[in-house]
Design a protein around this motif. Structure first.
Motif, PDB file in Angstrom:
ATOM      1  N   ALA A 100       1.306   9.819  -5.738  1.00 13.10           N
ATOM      2  CA  ALA A 100       2.246  10.828  -5.246  1.00 13.10           C
ATOM      3  C   ALA A 100       2.733  11.471  -6.376  1.00 13.10           C
ATOM      4  N   ARG A 101       3.459  10.046  -7.233  1.00 12.99           N
ATOM      5  CA  ARG A 101       4.657  10.892  -7.961  1.00 12.99           C
ATOM      6  C   ARG A 101       3.685  10.756  -9.249  1.00 12.99           C
ATOM      7  N   ILE A 102       2.809  10.667  -9.676  1.00 12.93           N
ATOM      8  CA  ILE A 102       2.012  10.758 -10.440  1.00 12.93           C
ATOM      9  C   ILE A 102       1.639  11.930 -10.010  1.00 12.93           C
ATOM     10  N   LEU A 103       1.190  12.370  -9.266  1.00  6.93           N
ATOM     11  CA  LEU A 103       0.595  13.440  -9.408  1.00  6.93           C
ATOM     12  C   LEU A 103       1.304  15.115  -9.273  1.00  6.93           C
ATOM     13  N   TRP A 104       2.301  14.646  -8.701  1.00  7.32           N
ATOM     14  CA  TRP A 104       3.734  15.872  -8.806  1.00  7.32           C
ATOM     15  C   TRP A 104       4.500  16.184 -10.116  1.00  7.32           C
ATOM     16  N   GLY A 105       4.058  14.744 -10.993  1.00  5.59           N
ATOM     17  CA  GLY A 105       4.144  14.985 -12.250  1.00  5.59           C
ATOM     18  C   GLY A 105       3.561  15.562 -13.633  1.00  5.59           C
ATOM     19  N   ILE A 106       2.233  15.358 -12.455  1.00  6.04           N
ATOM     20  CA  ILE A 106       1.384  16.532 -13.308  1.00  6.04           C
ATOM     21  C   ILE A 106       1.399  18.297 -12.741  1.00  6.04           C
ATOM     22  N   ALA A 107       1.411  18.472 -11.373  1.00  8.29           N
ATOM     23  CA  ALA A 107       1.499  19.485 -11.052  1.00  8.29           C
ATOM     24  C   ALA A 107       2.852  20.259 -10.649  1.00  8.29           C
ATOM     25  N   TYR A 110       1.004  -1.475  -0.149  1.00  5.96           N
ATOM     26  CA  TYR A 110      -0.103   0.321   0.005  1.00  5.96           C
ATOM     27  C   TYR A 110       0.934   0.861   0.100  1.00  5.96           C
ATOM     28  N   ALA A 111       1.844   1.031   0.794  1.00  8.83           N
ATOM     29  CA  ALA A 111       3.003   2.206   0.928  1.00  8.83           C
ATOM     30  C   ALA A 111       3.595   2.787  -0.792  1.00  8.83           C
ATOM     31  N   ILE A 112       3.582   1.647  -1.153  1.00 10.56           N
ATOM     32  CA  ILE A 112       4.684   1.860  -2.684  1.00 10.56           C
ATOM     33  C   ILE A 112       3.833   2.351  -3.693  1.00 10.56           C
ATOM     34  N   ALA A 113       2.375   1.782  -3.352  1.00  6.00           N
ATOM     35  CA  ALA A 113       1.187   2.760  -4.115  1.00  6.00           C
ATOM     36  C   ALA A 113       1.046   3.980  -4.328  1.00  6.00           C
ATOM     37  N   ALA A 114       0.610   4.486  -3.365  1.00  2.00           N
ATOM     38  CA  ALA A 114       1.344   5.772  -2.031  1.00  2.00           C
ATOM     39  C   ALA A 114       1.796   6.657  -3.168  1.00  2.00           C
ATOM     40  N   LEU A 115       2.963   6.077  -2.378  1.00  2.47           N
ATOM     41  CA  LEU A 115       4.305   6.197  -3.127  1.00  2.47           C
ATOM     42  C   LEU A 115       3.875   6.514  -4.978  1.00  2.47           C
ATOM     43  N   VAL A 116       3.573   5.577  -5.919  1.00  2.00           N
ATOM     44  CA  VAL A 116       3.146   5.951  -7.227  1.00  2.00           C
ATOM     45  C   VAL A 116       2.454   7.146  -7.634  1.00  2.00           C
ATOM     46  N   ALA A 146      13.453   8.380 -20.084  1.00  2.00           N
ATOM     47  CA  ALA A 146      12.047   8.460 -19.195  1.00  2.00           C
ATOM     48  C   ALA A 146      11.027   6.878 -20.151  1.00  2.00           C
ATOM     49  N   TRP A 147      11.691   6.275 -21.163  1.00  2.25           N
ATOM     50  CA  TRP A 147      10.630   5.246 -20.996  1.00  2.25           C
ATOM     51  C   TRP A 147      10.776   4.073 -19.917  1.00  2.25           C
ATOM     52  N   MET A 148      11.647   4.204 -19.808  1.00  2.00           N
ATOM     53  CA  MET A 148      12.416   3.186 -18.518  1.00  2.00           C
ATOM     54  C   MET A 148      11.558   3.965 -17.300  1.00  2.00           C
ATOM     55  N   ILE A 149      11.770   4.909 -16.914  1.00  2.00           N
ATOM     56  CA  ILE A 149      10.987   5.435 -15.379  1.00  2.00           C
ATOM     57  C   ILE A 149       9.170   5.714 -15.922  1.00  2.00           C
ATOM     58  N   TYR A 150       8.466   5.540 -17.164  1.00  2.00           N
ATOM     59  CA  TYR A 150       7.826   5.397 -16.970  1.00  2.00           C
ATOM     60  C   TYR A 150       7.007   2.886 -17.224  1.00  2.00           C
ATOM     61  N   ASN A 151       7.865   2.885 -17.807  1.00  2.00           N
ATOM     62  CA  ASN A 151       7.977   1.433 -17.908  1.00  2.00           C
ATOM     63  C   ASN A 151       7.684   0.859 -16.587  1.00  2.00           C
ATOM     64  N   LEU A 152       8.762   1.626 -15.318  1.00  2.00           N
ATOM     65  CA  LEU A 152       8.978   1.531 -13.863  1.00  2.00           C
ATOM     66  C   LEU A 152       7.599   1.959 -13.096  1.00  2.00           C
ATOM     67  N   LEU A 153       6.789   2.197 -13.973  1.00  4.40           N
ATOM     68  CA  LEU A 153       5.852   3.287 -12.366  1.00  4.40           C
ATOM     69  C   LEU A 153       4.238   2.302 -13.104  1.00  4.40           C
ATOM     70  N   LEU A 154       4.592   1.923 -14.302  1.00  2.00           N
ATOM     71  CA  LEU A 154       3.455   1.091 -14.633  1.00  2.00           C
ATOM     72  C   LEU A 154       3.112  -0.396 -14.507  1.00  2.00           C
ATOM     73  N   ALA A 155       4.768  -0.835 -14.034  1.00  3.69           N
ATOM     74  CA  ALA A 155       5.054  -1.763 -13.343  1.00  3.69           C
ATOM     75  C   ALA A 155       4.632  -2.588 -12.255  1.00  3.69           C
ATOM     76  N   ILE A 156       5.154  -0.986 -11.555  1.00  2.00           N
ATOM     77  CA  ILE A 156       4.310  -1.150 -10.059  1.00  2.00           C
ATOM     78  C   ILE A 156       3.521  -1.035 -10.020  1.00  2.00           C
ATOM     79  N   LEU A 157       2.670  -0.213 -10.550  1.00  2.00           N
ATOM     80  CA  LEU A 157       0.708  -0.169 -10.506  1.00  2.00           C
ATOM     81  C   LEU A 157       0.235  -1.414 -11.011  1.00  2.00           C
ATOM     82  N   VAL A 158       1.061  -2.112 -12.216  1.00  6.67           N
ATOM     83  CA  VAL A 158       0.767  -3.717 -12.293  1.00  6.67           C
ATOM     84  C   VAL A 158       0.710  -4.388 -10.750  1.00  6.67           C
TER      85      VAL A 158
END
Lengths: 174, 177
Positions: free
Chosen positions: A49-56, A41-47, A96-108
């Protein structure tokens, strides 16, 4: 030598917290324990937050500053293939591709792991298989990520691991 | 830097998609092997099965590495064709590249030698590659040493000689079919 601030505090804390929590859950903690779920759950929350930070957020933390670009990735590969050096501030196109790859993998991983705990999906096999596949995918990606960071640090002579600690890229002047 | 659309091929999409698909497969098999390994008892037939699975996965990973190297090669070619405007100069490029490979030049040396053949000066090459002139000079020394030539004129002479020799007449010509 030129020092340029690239990573803000949030990005750095996010990066190293994720390193610690992912390592703990993948390698150290018992997979059937409650602790495994809490860390998940902590990892999901971190990711999240990172997505929000990526937008805002601001500067190089914004997704807009490192859009997934095939042309950019090809350019960087050409630089590698020909031994040319060009300084990238912020994330490089391949990075950048690696970051999107890792964010997506962690969400899955988070989502499939959570499904395994729900009544609706209890006893079904596919969430577990998906969870394990995504974990292996993420582990292979992490190994590649580390190898690529070391390779690029050597090639461009910018110490990338140190930049992720101090926030500054030190660009050698020639 | 204008490119002739006929010569510009763009990213090798087929290869990139193939590598991506193979990467997914490799991770899938790897995950399966790890799973079997954890679940494996001490039976010999199980471990034999596991070894075969693991070897197949390694072969797939080797293929991915090989294809990635090939993509880098294609991109290197493309980078050197940047200023070419005709089919003839692309063919010329093949001859030059064959020489570079026969001399076992590194990718960086090939890049620099390609600029040299195009008549660029050391400061120009340094600016294009984002490195110091001293670095370019030391690479150039390696190029001359490996090719057994004394300087730019000599290097060009050797390459031109190769072009003329490439006619099919003499029996000892390098140019097979």
């Amino acid at each position: 030598m030129e020092k340029i601030k690239v990573w803000d505090l949030f990005v750095r804390v996010f990066h190293w917290s994720l390193v610690g929590l992912f390592t703990a859950n993948a390698l150290l903690v018992d997979h059937d324990s409650d602790l495994h779920l809490d860390i998940g759950y902590a990892i999901a929350a971190l990711v999240g937050a990172r997505i929000l930070w990526g937008i805002a957020g601001r500067g190089f933390a914004r997704f807009a500053s490192f859009p997934p670009s095939v042309a950019g990735a090809m350019e960087q590969l050409t630089e590698i293939a020909t031994g040319r050096r060009r300084v990238h501030l912020g994330h490089t196109p391949l990075g950048a591709w690696m970051i999107y790859n890792l964010l997506l993998a962690i969400l899955v991983i988070s989502l499939s792991g959570w499904l395994m705990t729900t009544d609706a999906f209890w006893g079904l096999e596919w969430p577990e298989h998906l969870h394990e596949f995504a974990v292996t995918w993420a582990e292979v990606s992490v190994v590649l990520h580390i190898a690529a960071v070391l390779f690029e640090s050597r090639r461009t002579r910018v110490n990338l691991p140190r930049a992720m600690v101090t926030g500054y890229k030190e660009i050698p002047s020639e | 830097m204008a490119l002739d659309p006929k010569l510009r091929r763009g990213p090798p999409w087929g290869l990139i998609l193939l590598v991506a698909a193979q990467a997914v497969c490799a991770v899938f098999f790897l995950s399966d092997v790890l799973d079997d390994w954890r679940a494996m008892g001490s039976s010999i037939s199980a471990s034999r099965h596991l070894i075969v699975e693991f070897a197949a996965t390694l072969a797939l990973i080797a293929a991915i590495v090989f294809e990635t190297r090939y993509i880098l090669r294609l991109l290197r070619r493309e980078a050197h064709l940047e200023r070419s405007v005709s089919v003839a100069s692309a063919a010329m490029r093949d001859v030059i590249e064959a020489h570079f490979e026969a001399w076992r030049l590194t990718p960086a040396e090939q890049d620099i030698a390609a600029f040299l053949v195009k008549g660029m000066t050391i400061p120009e090459i340094a600016a294009l590659r984002g490195s110091a002139e001293g670095t370019i000079k030391s690479h150039l020394n390696a190029v001359y040493r490996k090719s057994g030539t004394q300087g730019r004129g000599d290097l060009l002479a050797v390459i031109l000689d190769g072009l003329i020799e490439a006619r099919p007449e003499p029996a000892d010509a390098v140019a097979g079919a």
